[in-house]
Design an enzyme around this catalytic site. Structure first.
Site, mmCIF file in Angstrom:
data_model
loop_
_atom_site.group_PDB
_atom_site.id
_atom_site.type_symbol
_atom_site.label_atom_id
_atom_site.label_comp_id
_atom_site.label_asym_id
_atom_site.label_seq_id
_atom_site.Cartn_x
_atom_site.Cartn_y
_atom_site.Cartn_z
ATOM 1 N N HIS A 219 0.811 -1.229 0.000
ATOM 2 C CA HIS A 219 0.000 0.000 0.000
ATOM 3 C C HIS A 219 0.839 1.271 0.000
ATOM 4 O O HIS A 219 0.302 2.358 -0.138
ATOM 5 C CB HIS A 219 -0.933 0.018 1.218
ATOM 6 C CG HIS A 219 -0.218 0.330 2.487
ATOM 7 N ND1 HIS A 219 0.460 -0.621 3.200
ATOM 8 C CD2 HIS A 219 -0.029 1.498 3.141
ATOM 9 C CE1 HIS A 219 1.017 -0.066 4.250
ATOM 10 N NE2 HIS A 219 0.747 1.230 4.248
HETATM 11 C C1 UD1 Z 1 -2.097 4.910 6.306
HETATM 12 C C2 UD1 Z 1 -0.866 5.294 7.115
HETATM 13 C C3 UD1 Z 1 0.175 4.190 7.012
HETATM 14 C C4 UD1 Z 1 -0.416 2.823 7.348
HETATM 15 C C5 UD1 Z 1 -1.638 2.583 6.470
HETATM 16 C C6 UD1 Z 1 -2.280 1.235 6.769
HETATM 17 C C7 UD1 Z 1 -0.381 7.716 7.228
HETATM 18 C C8 UD1 Z 1 0.540 8.766 6.758
HETATM 19 N N1 UD1 Z 1 -0.255 6.511 6.628
HETATM 20 O O1 UD1 Z 1 -1.749 4.904 4.939
HETATM 21 O O2 UD1 Z 1 1.236 4.472 7.924
HETATM 22 O O3 UD1 Z 1 0.563 1.815 7.145
HETATM 23 O O4 UD1 Z 1 -2.568 3.645 6.708
HETATM 24 O O5 UD1 Z 1 -3.479 1.023 6.089
HETATM 25 O O6 UD1 Z 1 -1.165 7.959 8.111
HETATM 26 N N2 UD1 Z 1 -9.172 5.033 1.765
HETATM 27 C C9 UD1 Z 1 -10.354 4.361 1.614
HETATM 28 N N3 UD1 Z 1 -11.015 3.957 2.738
HETATM 29 C C10 UD1 Z 1 -10.528 4.193 3.980
HETATM 30 C C11 UD1 Z 1 -9.309 4.888 4.115
HETATM 31 C C12 UD1 Z 1 -8.631 5.292 3.000
HETATM 32 O O7 UD1 Z 1 -10.835 4.127 0.522
HETATM 33 O O8 UD1 Z 1 -11.167 3.795 4.968
HETATM 34 C C13 UD1 Z 1 -8.430 5.470 0.564
HETATM 35 C C14 UD1 Z 1 -8.172 6.965 0.567
HETATM 36 O O9 UD1 Z 1 -9.133 7.651 -0.104
HETATM 37 C C15 UD1 Z 1 -6.813 7.064 -0.113
HETATM 38 C C16 UD1 Z 1 -6.144 5.743 0.198
HETATM 39 O O10 UD1 Z 1 -7.160 4.848 0.624
HETATM 40 O O11 UD1 Z 1 -6.957 7.177 -1.484
HETATM 41 C C17 UD1 Z 1 -5.055 5.877 1.219
HETATM 42 O O12 UD1 Z 1 -5.548 6.249 2.511
HETATM 43 P P1 UD1 Z 1 -4.690 7.157 3.527
HETATM 44 O O13 UD1 Z 1 -5.435 7.329 4.790
HETATM 45 O O14 UD1 Z 1 -4.205 8.344 2.807
HETATM 46 O O15 UD1 Z 1 -3.367 6.409 3.876
HETATM 47 P P2 UD1 Z 1 -2.880 4.906 3.805
HETATM 48 O O16 UD1 Z 1 -2.171 4.698 2.528
HETATM 49 O O17 UD1 Z 1 -3.990 3.988 4.176
#
Ligand code: UD1
Length: 378
Positions: A219
């Site tokens: 991820h």
């Molecule tokens: C975050 C953490 C990372 C952790 C990871 C585990 C930070 C900087 N990063 O990264 O340390 O290892 O979580 O999962 O805090 N999204 C969804 N549904 C959700 C949440 C997110 O669809 O419930 C999508 C968002 O729109 C985005 C992507 O997933 O496009 C990434 O989500 P984001 O919260 O930015 O960070 P992670 O990559 O999950």
């Protein structure tokens, strides 16, 4: 005493569960009870990334949800700070407890210090040295501000000393994630692999009984956000890993979004040996980890779990903030970055290895009690 503890994203939930349990145990016997408020910033909001972990790990529903949701780092941190400031002014806790290295960890520790409230950081002192990782920035800032830094291993304590943190603020308590692992081992072992696959399937179900399989998760922006990195990785996984044994891949929303954006989703989806799953729950992942012949991941938490379980692990990163999990220190994992030649070589070498479980000092399932004691002792 009043404590606010904060979670925001998936890897926080398994760290806070045992801490809450330790508070409950304290409150059952102590004359002076701890008032505890659990805050969820709402960074992860999908059921599969959030609520299902609360249910599986018996975490009580958050007292407050800040509903921050998705966004850029600045948006997530900024909105969290605005909402958390109001909460702190209303509640005035004695301590704010933050865990790990996600955006919530950074935002809430900064805001707590500005409100002159003590901050305790559980999982302090981890350093990758890689300033391109958002998590590294979150760790550095949080540890610079925290009043009590609870470390998972001696290397992390040493990192803090080198940065000039006063000795009395540092306490080596062990790895709180392992409390959760130990508390859930048996429940995970009792699950059926076939049912996990069936209940979480994204693509066509794999038709034959599974004898051996590779497990992977990915991820990190550094792996999934650039087509020139992601495409060769996918080709290697499909043509070389999945060619020799089924590949189980619970897909994180960020990875799914990027696979679609780069036109790679269809070939992953339709590969006959790739078992695509939704993000799975804690017990499901633990069960699959124990049974995997090898795990490929860019997750820090899984690296640690592989170490204790003895699952050979290829870490798809160039560095790690968790060196104790590396093979050269007796752990199960080896850093392979995202260069195909390096991954291929390590993959074949690792398949031939007999990796034994390793239990670093104080990864004993009782870290949460030591965390709470460290706070109460102050
Ligand atoms: C975050 C953490 C990372 C952790 C990871 C585990 C930070 C900087 N990063 O990264 O340390 O290892 O979580 O999962 O805090 N999204 C969804 N549904 C959700 C949440 C997110 O669809 O419930 C999508 C968002 O729109 C985005 C992507 O997933 O496009 C990434 O989500 P984001 O919260 O930015 O960070 P992670 O990559 O999950």
């Amino acid at each position: 005493m009043k404590i606010i503890s904060v979670v925001g994203a998936r890897p926080n939930f398994m760290k806070i569960a045992p801490f809450i349990r330790a508070i409950e145990a304290h409150n059952r016997v102590a004359s002076e009870k701890i008032e505890h408020i659990l805050v969820h910033t709402g960074q992860h909001y999908d059921k599969t990334l959030s609520q299902s972990f609360f249910e599986a790990l018996n975490i009580p529903e958050a007292d407050v949800n800040l509903h921050i949701g998705s966004g850029t780092h600045a948006e997530q941190v900024g909105y969290t700070m605005i909402a958390f400031e109001k909460l702190l002014q209303k509640e005035r806790p004695d301590w704010v407890v933050v865990v790990g290295d996600v955006n919530a960890t950074l935002a809430c520790s900064v805001e707590a210090k500005k409100e002159l409230i003590n901050v305790c950081h559980i999982e302090a002192g981890l350093r990758s040295g890689d300033m391109t990782m958002p998590e590294e920035i979150n760790r550095l800032v949080t540890d610079r501000l925290a009043d009590l830094l609870l470390t998972p291993d001696e290397m992390s304590s040493e990192n803090l000393r080198k940065e000039g943190v006063e000795e009395q603020k540092i306490k080596f308590v062990g790895n709180i994630m392992i409390d959760t692992l130990e508390a859930n081992r048996e429940k995970a072992a009792a699950l059926s692999l076939e049912e996990i696959l069936e209940n979480n399937a994204v693509n066509e179900m794999y038709g034959q009984p599974l004898k051996t399989y590779t497990l992977m998760t990915m991820h990190r922006p550094s792996n999934v956000d650039h087509k020139e990195i992601l495409e060769p990785l996918i080709d290697f996984l499909l043509n070389e890993v999945a060619a020799s044994s089924p590949l189980i891949w619970p897909v994180h929303p960020r990875a799914e979004k990027q696979l679609n954006a780069f036109g790679l989703w269809d070939k992953v989806y339709s590969h006959p040996n790739v078992i695509l799953l939704k993000p799975v729950g804690y017990h499901e992942m633990l069960k699959m980890n124990r049974g995997a012949r090898i795990l490929l991941t860019d997750s820090g938490g899984l690296q640690e779990e592989c170490t204790v379980l003895g699952t050979p692990c290829l870490t798809l990163r160039w560095n790690t903030e968790r060196p104790i999990t590396l093979r050269k220190y007796g752990g199960a994992s080896v850093l392979v970055g995202n260069e195909i030649e390096k991954i291929r070589k390590a993959y074949h070498e690792t398949l031939a290895l007999d990796v034994q479980p390793l239990r670093p000092n104080l990864w004993d399932g009782h870290t949460a009690e030591r965390c709470l004691k460290a706070i109460l002792d102050i």
